[in-house]
Structure formats: C-alpha cells, structure tokens
Design a protein around this motif. Structure first.
Motif, PDB file in Angstrom:
ATOM      1  N   GLN A  87       0.816  -1.206   0.000  1.00 32.92           N
ATOM      2  CA  GLN A  87       0.000   0.000   0.000  1.00 32.92           C
ATOM      3  C   GLN A  87       0.859   1.270   0.000  1.00 32.92           C
ATOM      4  O   GLN A  87       0.474   2.273   0.573  1.00 32.92           O
ATOM      5  CB  GLN A  87      -0.919  -0.010   1.233  1.00 32.92           C
ATOM      6  CG  GLN A  87      -1.950  -1.123   1.230  1.00 32.92           C
ATOM      7  CD  GLN A  87      -2.912  -1.012   0.054  1.00 32.92           C
ATOM      8  OE1 GLN A  87      -3.452   0.046  -0.212  1.00 32.92           O
ATOM      9  NE2 GLN A  87      -3.104  -2.107  -0.664  1.00 32.92           N
ATOM     10  N   ASP A  88       2.021   1.201  -0.616  1.00 32.27           N
ATOM     11  CA  ASP A  88       2.855   2.392  -0.678  1.00 32.27           C
ATOM     12  C   ASP A  88       2.251   3.388  -1.670  1.00 32.27           C
ATOM     13  O   ASP A  88       1.373   3.065  -2.472  1.00 32.27           O
ATOM     14  CB  ASP A  88       4.292   2.029  -1.064  1.00 32.27           C
ATOM     15  CG  ASP A  88       4.359   1.366  -2.428  1.00 32.27           C
ATOM     16  OD1 ASP A  88       4.422   2.090  -3.427  1.00 32.27           O
ATOM     17  OD2 ASP A  88       4.310   0.118  -2.475  1.00 32.27           O
ATOM     18  N   LEU A  89       2.756   4.611  -1.607  1.00 28.85           N
ATOM     19  CA  LEU A  89       2.194   5.694  -2.411  1.00 28.85           C
ATOM     20  C   LEU A  89       2.305   5.424  -3.906  1.00 28.85           C
ATOM     21  O   LEU A  89       1.350   5.656  -4.675  1.00 28.85           O
ATOM     22  CB  LEU A  89       2.927   6.984  -2.050  1.00 28.85           C
ATOM     23  CG  LEU A  89       2.418   8.273  -2.686  1.00 28.85           C
ATOM     24  CD1 LEU A  89       0.983   8.540  -2.281  1.00 28.85           C
ATOM     25  CD2 LEU A  89       3.296   9.435  -2.290  1.00 28.85           C
ATOM     26  N   VAL A 362      -4.628  20.921   0.834  1.00 31.42           N
ATOM     27  CA  VAL A 362      -3.409  20.826   1.627  1.00 31.42           C
ATOM     28  C   VAL A 362      -2.460  19.842   0.950  1.00 31.42           C
ATOM     29  O   VAL A 362      -2.889  18.953   0.210  1.00 31.42           O
ATOM     30  CB  VAL A 362      -3.749  20.373   3.066  1.00 31.42           C
ATOM     31  CG1 VAL A 362      -4.249  18.954   3.076  1.00 31.42           C
ATOM     32  CG2 VAL A 362      -2.552  20.536   3.997  1.00 31.42           C
ATOM     33  N   CYS A 363      -1.173  19.991   1.192  1.00 31.30           N
ATOM     34  CA  CYS A 363      -0.169  19.138   0.561  1.00 31.30           C
ATOM     35  C   CYS A 363      -0.467  17.657   0.803  1.00 31.30           C
ATOM     36  O   CYS A 363      -0.590  17.219   1.952  1.00 31.30           O
ATOM     37  CB  CYS A 363       1.217  19.478   1.105  1.00 31.30           C
ATOM     38  SG  CYS A 363       2.535  18.405   0.511  1.00 31.30           S
ATOM     39  N   ILE A 364      -0.590  16.893  -0.268  1.00 30.27           N
ATOM     40  CA  ILE A 364      -0.931  15.483  -0.134  1.00 30.27           C
ATOM     41  C   ILE A 364       0.242  14.662   0.389  1.00 30.27           C
ATOM     42  O   ILE A 364       0.079  13.512   0.789  1.00 30.27           O
ATOM     43  CB  ILE A 364      -1.412  14.895  -1.477  1.00 30.27           C
ATOM     44  CG1 ILE A 364      -0.337  15.074  -2.549  1.00 30.27           C
ATOM     45  CG2 ILE A 364      -2.710  15.524  -1.905  1.00 30.27           C
ATOM     46  CD1 ILE A 364      -0.703  14.440  -3.873  1.00 30.27           C
ATOM     47  N   GLY A 365       1.437  15.242   0.399  1.00 30.97           N
ATOM     48  CA  GLY A 365       2.598  14.527   0.907  1.00 30.97           C
ATOM     49  C   GLY A 365       2.918  14.840   2.359  1.00 30.97           C
ATOM     50  O   GLY A 365       3.982  14.464   2.854  1.00 30.97           O
ATOM     51  N   ARG A 366       1.990  15.521   3.053  1.00 34.66           N
ATOM     52  CA  ARG A 366       2.261  15.934   4.430  1.00 34.66           C
ATOM     53  C   ARG A 366       2.578  14.747   5.331  1.00 34.66           C
ATOM     54  O   ARG A 366       3.595  14.740   6.028  1.00 34.66           O
ATOM     55  CB  ARG A 366       1.069  16.713   4.987  1.00 34.66           C
ATOM     56  CG  ARG A 366       1.202  17.003   6.480  1.00 34.66           C
ATOM     57  CD  ARG A 366       0.126  17.895   7.019  1.00 34.66           C
ATOM     58  NE  ARG A 366       0.352  18.166   8.427  1.00 34.66           N
ATOM     59  CZ  ARG A 366      -0.246  19.130   9.114  1.00 34.66           C
ATOM     60  NH1 ARG A 366      -1.129  19.911   8.513  1.00 34.66           N
ATOM     61  NH2 ARG A 366       0.013  19.322  10.394  1.00 34.66           N
ATOM     62  N   HIS A 367       1.727  13.765   5.342  1.00 37.04           N
ATOM     63  CA  HIS A 367       1.926  12.636   6.250  1.00 37.04           C
ATOM     64  C   HIS A 367       3.195  11.872   5.890  1.00 37.04           C
ATOM     65  O   HIS A 367       3.929  11.415   6.779  1.00 37.04           O
ATOM     66  CB  HIS A 367       0.712  11.703   6.200  1.00 37.04           C
ATOM     67  CG  HIS A 367       0.715  10.669   7.278  1.00 37.04           C
ATOM     68  ND1 HIS A 367       0.694  10.985   8.624  1.00 37.04           N
ATOM     69  CD2 HIS A 367       0.756   9.309   7.220  1.00 37.04           C
ATOM     70  CE1 HIS A 367       0.716   9.875   9.340  1.00 37.04           C
ATOM     71  NE2 HIS A 367       0.766   8.847   8.512  1.00 37.04           N
ATOM     72  N   PHE A 368       3.455  11.758   4.616  1.00 41.43           N
ATOM     73  CA  PHE A 368       4.681  11.096   4.170  1.00 41.43           C
ATOM     74  C   PHE A 368       5.907  11.823   4.725  1.00 41.43           C
ATOM     75  O   PHE A 368       6.843  11.198   5.241  1.00 41.43           O
ATOM     76  CB  PHE A 368       4.725  11.066   2.640  1.00 41.43           C
ATOM     77  CG  PHE A 368       6.028  10.583   2.068  1.00 41.43           C
ATOM     78  CD1 PHE A 368       6.346   9.238   2.063  1.00 41.43           C
ATOM     79  CD2 PHE A 368       6.936  11.482   1.533  1.00 41.43           C
ATOM     80  CE1 PHE A 368       7.554   8.797   1.542  1.00 41.43           C
ATOM     81  CE2 PHE A 368       8.142  11.054   1.015  1.00 41.43           C
ATOM     82  CZ  PHE A 368       8.453   9.696   1.002  1.00 41.43           C
TER      83      PHE A 368
END
Length: 378
Positions: A87-89, A362-368
């Motif tokens: 389930q990686d990006l 919001v930035c979709i890479g925030r949690h990453f």
C-alpha cells in the motif's frame, strides 16, 4: 554507480540535476533548447532521463499489479503477492491509473510521481537539516528528545509504523522547525467564489504585543542580573610600592564579575536558554524605533482591541498566504524567534500552522514527510 543501459545519467544524478535546474527549466522556453550552453544541455538531458526512469518504473509496477508474468517459483509468487498487496504511495498512484471512476492518464501519473520525487526529496531533506541545526543550538531540547525516544523505543529496538505516534516530541521538533523555517514562502490560492475577508484595520495591536514581549524579556534579564552574588573583596598587591589594597581589588573584581556575567549571559543565550534570550530581530527593530521603545511605550497597558474592517474579493482572484507572516506572529506564537517544540505537544491550533498549506488542497505529501522525518530523527 554505473549508468544503466539505455541511459545517459544515473537516476540519482538526474534527480539532483532536475532539482537544481527547475527554475532554469521554467525560465528557458522550449524553442531555446537548442542553445549549445552546458547548463542548458545538462538540464535537458536530466529532464529527459528522469522522464525515462519514471516511465520505466510505471511500466514495471503496472506489470506487477496486473500480473502479466507467471511466477517461476514460490519465491517469485510471494514477491508478486507482496507487490499487489503493498500500500505504498507509488502503488496507489499506479492503481489509480488502472481503475476508478476517473483513471489517471499517463501524463497525470508521471506528473504526480515527479512532484513526489522532487518536492518530497528536497524540502524534507532541508527541513531535517534545519532540525539538526536547531537541536545543536538548543541542547536541552536535544536531551529531552533523546529521553523521549529512549522511552518510546521498543525493547528489541525495531520500530514499525505502529510506533510512529509514540514519538510525539520528535514530531513536535519537526513541526517547530517547519514553523521557524517553512519550506514555502507563499501559497497561492484561487478563490472559487466571492469571499469576504475580515481583518484588523491596523497592525498596531501586533506591535503592542511585540513591545510587551520585549518588556517581559528585559525584565527577566534584569531580574537575573540582580540575582548574581556580589564579588568577594580579596586583598591584592598594589602595583604602587607593593602595598595591599582592597578598594582597587574590589573595583577590579567587580569589573571582572560584570564581564563574567555578560559572558555567562551570552553563553546561555547561544544555546537557547529559556531565561536569558537574545533580542529577536523583531524586538531589535521595535527597540530602535524611538517612539516604540519598551521604556516609552504602553508596555504594561492591555493590548487594545483592534478595529475590524472587511474586504470583498471576487471569484477567480488569486490570493497568496504567507506562512512566515503567520508563524512569526506573536499573537499566535509568543516569543516566535525561540525554538519551543512544546508548542506542538498535545493539541494545538492547526489553522495557524501552515507549512503544508491549508484547506481542502493541503499538501498530499504531508503525512509522508512527517513519518519520514520522525523515522530519520528518531
């Protein structure tokens, strides 16, 4: 590292060159790509090579997800199952191009992967570097982070994603770094409808808050200076006839004690002492304004309620949000020039913390970025 067959650059070299020349790519139009200048030629080659690498990765991932190859043995079957279940990006993006109500086109897929490679690589790396520098300047915060890491670390020393939330203080250190050094200076937003903005008519109340913060800082410094013990009076030999003199000794020692006190204060501020703090750039600016010095201002008076005004902005207008202006506003963050990870321990106001932008886009890479940084710092 050898260059793979069919390529002119390694993946790492191409990614680095693209990151360094993105602004040049925007400045040089396509019809000038023929220019025989080395920076231009390297830029074009890097962009072409990175596109080839991305296309190759997409093709390989699609083949794994679609199962176009029959596993030759049990090990290959396990690998194929892992690729399909992962389930990686990257896997999710490729899956989005294969299914869904509105599948991603190849161009959209490549664009998204490019953004993740570039934005996620450079900004996070720089922010982690700033975190390490701030921890070096504030060793007491570094020690606190170390204690909490050791407390949260599993007995076997092996962490998983399930342990991520245990490292709350590490994430707070990263958030405070992003507050002080936001990776983006301006965030453009296009209004989808007519919008009424209500804001303070004058910035005077923010100036008052800054003055009061500086007055408190100065009072702490004066209190600390008064609490220093008086220097002892020790007889020493005078340079005149070898006579003993206590007065000159007292004067001399007083000067030395004063210098030592100043030196101690300077040393404390250099490592981020919570009591003796160096004047912030904002406070220095305020102190240099003759009409706004802490001595002559209404520092002890309550901050006046500012007069409000409204402004209607039409649909389609592009507005810019400034993270530094919000993050350094003492109204939201007292002593904004201090490094205080504790601001982000527990609940905090998400609307005033905007290094990843805000709202529905919001930035979709925030949690990453958060997970990656916590993993590195811990």
């Amino acid at each position: 590292m050898p260059i793979p067959a069919g390529h002119k650059m390694t993946f790492q070299t191409a990614l680095h060159c693209v990151a360094q020349s993105s602004i040049l790519r925007l400045a040089v139009p396509k019809w000038l790509d023929w220019l025989p200048l080395k920076p231009v030629r390297e830029m074009i080659t890097a962009f072409d090579e990175l596109e080839k690498y991305i296309q190759s990765m997409i093709k390989e991932k699609r083949g794994a997800l679609l199962g176009d190859k029959t596993p030759a043995n049990e090990a290959d079957a396990e690998l194929k199952f892992e690729l399909n279940e992962r389930q990686d990006l990257f896997s999710k993006l490729v899956k989005a191009s294969l299914s869904g109500e509105v599948p991603l086109t190849d161009e959209e897929l490549q664009g998204n992967i490019y953004i993740y490679l570039l934005a996620g690589h450079e900004t996070t790396a720089h922010s982690i570097s700033y975190s390490l520098a701030l921890l070096a300047l504030w060793p007491e915060k570094q020690e606190e982070m170390y204690r909490q890491i050791m407390k949260a670390m599993p007995a076997d020393g092996v962490t998983t994603y399930a342990d991520y939330k245990k490292f709350e203080y590490v994430l707070a250190v990263y958030f405070e770094t992003l507050r002080i050094f936001p990776p983006v200076q301006q965030i453009p937003k296009k209004l989808s409808q007519d919008t009424v903005f209500t804001f303070d008519k004058s910035n005077e109340h923010n100036v008052e808050i800054g003055i009061q913060e500086e007055a408190k800082r100065k009072a702490r410094q004066e209190s600390n200076a008064q609490s220093l013990p008086s220097p002892p009076v020790t007889p020493v030999k005078s340079s005149f006839g070898g006579k003993l003199s206590t007065s000159s000794s007292s004067s001399s020692l007083s000067s030395l004690a004063s210098s030592a006190a100043m030196s101690t204060s300077t040393s404390a501020t250099s490592i981020g002492s919570s009591e003796d703090k160096p004047p912030s750039p904002q406070a220095t600016f305020l102190r240099n304004k003759s009409t706004l010095t802490p001595e002559t201002s209404r520092a002890a008076a309550p901050v006046p309620v500012p007069e409000q005004m409204s402004l209607t902005v039409e649909k389609g207008t592009v507005v810019f949000i400034s993270p530094p202006a919000v993050h350094y506003n003492p109204k939201y963050y007292p002593d904004p020039y201090d490094f205080r990870p504790e601001r982000f321990v527990g609940k905090f106001d998400q609307t005033t913390f905007i290094p990843f932008s805000t709202g529905t886009r919001v930035c979709i890479g925030r949690h990453f970025s958060e997970v990656e940084s916590v993993a590195f710092l811990a």
